[in-house]
Motif scaffolding. Structure first.
Motif, PDB file in Angstrom:
ATOM      1  N   GLU A 151      -5.802   4.424   0.436  1.00 55.45           N
ATOM      2  CA  GLU A 151      -4.527   3.820   0.825  1.00 55.45           C
ATOM      3  C   GLU A 151      -4.140   4.201   2.253  1.00 55.45           C
ATOM      4  N   SER A 152      -4.383   5.431   2.644  1.00 52.33           N
ATOM      5  CA  SER A 152      -4.069   5.858   4.021  1.00 52.33           C
ATOM      6  C   SER A 152      -4.913   5.099   5.030  1.00 52.33           C
TER       7      SER A 152
ATOM      8  N   ARG B 169       3.076   6.007  -5.608  1.00 49.79           N
ATOM      9  CA  ARG B 169       2.836   5.877  -7.038  1.00 49.79           C
ATOM     10  C   ARG B 169       3.854   5.022  -7.783  1.00 49.79           C
TER      11      ARG B 169
ATOM     12  N   TYR C 242      -2.542   2.759  -8.988  1.00 46.67           N
ATOM     13  CA  TYR C 242      -3.714   2.443  -8.167  1.00 46.67           C
ATOM     14  C   TYR C 242      -4.877   1.879  -8.972  1.00 46.67           C
TER      15      TYR C 242
ATOM     16  N   ASP D 262      -6.569  10.690  -7.845  1.00 42.72           N
ATOM     17  CA  ASP D 262      -5.477  10.607  -6.876  1.00 42.72           C
ATOM     18  C   ASP D 262      -5.997  10.852  -5.465  1.00 42.72           C
TER      19      ASP D 262
ATOM     20  N   HIS E 223       0.829  -1.211   0.000  1.00 40.27           N
ATOM     21  CA  HIS E 223       0.000   0.000   0.000  1.00 40.27           C
ATOM     22  C   HIS E 223       0.866   1.265   0.000  1.00 40.27           C
ATOM     23  N   LEU E 224       2.014   1.218   0.650  1.00 40.60           N
ATOM     24  CA  LEU E 224       2.935   2.361   0.609  1.00 40.60           C
ATOM     25  C   LEU E 224       3.454   2.579  -0.811  1.00 40.60           C
TER      26      LEU E 224
ATOM     27  N   LEU F 210       0.795   4.308  -2.603  1.00 42.31           N
ATOM     28  CA  LEU F 210       0.705   5.683  -2.107  1.00 42.31           C
ATOM     29  C   LEU F 210       1.766   6.589  -2.738  1.00 42.31           C
TER      30      LEU F 210
ATOM     31  N   TYR G 113      -5.393   8.444  -2.264  1.00 44.03           N
ATOM     32  CA  TYR G 113      -4.717   8.831  -1.019  1.00 44.03           C
ATOM     33  C   TYR G 113      -5.570   8.497   0.204  1.00 44.03           C
TER      34      TYR G 113
END
Length: 130
Positions: free
Chosen positions: A52-53, A30, A34, A45, A24-25, A28, A49
């Motif tokens: 994913e966060s 890119r 995604y 985007d 996932h990082l 995040l 964000y």
């Protein structure tokens, strides 16, 4: 047939989940696009964000609860609360497996195996206390 101990199952789940956080990082920052995740439904985007966060936070919480369950760290929650949280995660992994099977991308469909393994390991952990 050798039985997997709950402690070993916890260690495996922590490893799998740490790898998931790393994945996932990478999304995040890119490195991984995604559009191959979240069932191909993310449209911007900004959505990526947020998703994913939140995913990283939930996975971090999951590791935190697993470490408590295995007595690797001091408990912040009662045994009953930990068991309840892990049964909820079990249900989420079962649902996620079904969702991955009908995902828009083959890449994400492949994760059905991983989510099924997570559910199976949680079953071992949760049933050991009954």
């Amino acid at each position: 047939m050798m039985r997997l101990s709950p402690s070993t199952a916890i260690k495996i789940l922590v490893g799998i989940t740490a790898a998931a956080i790393f994945f996932h990082l990478l999304i995040l920052v890119r490195i991984i696009p995604y559009d191959i995740t979240w069932g191909g439904r993310l449209k911007s985007d900004a959505e990526m964000y947020v998703f994913e966060s939140v995913s990283i936070l939930i996975n971090g919480f999951y590791i935190y609860v697993l470490l408590q369950k295995g007595d690797f760290i001091r408990r912040a929650f009662s045994q009953k609360a930990i068991s309840t949280i892990l049964w909820i995660f079990f249900a989420l992994f079962v649902l996620n497996t079904m969702g991955n099977l009908v995902a828009a991308t083959n890449f994400e469909k492949g994760f059905a195996v991983l989510t099924l393994v997570n559910a199976g390991l949680l079953w071992i952990i949760n049933r050991a206390q009954e």
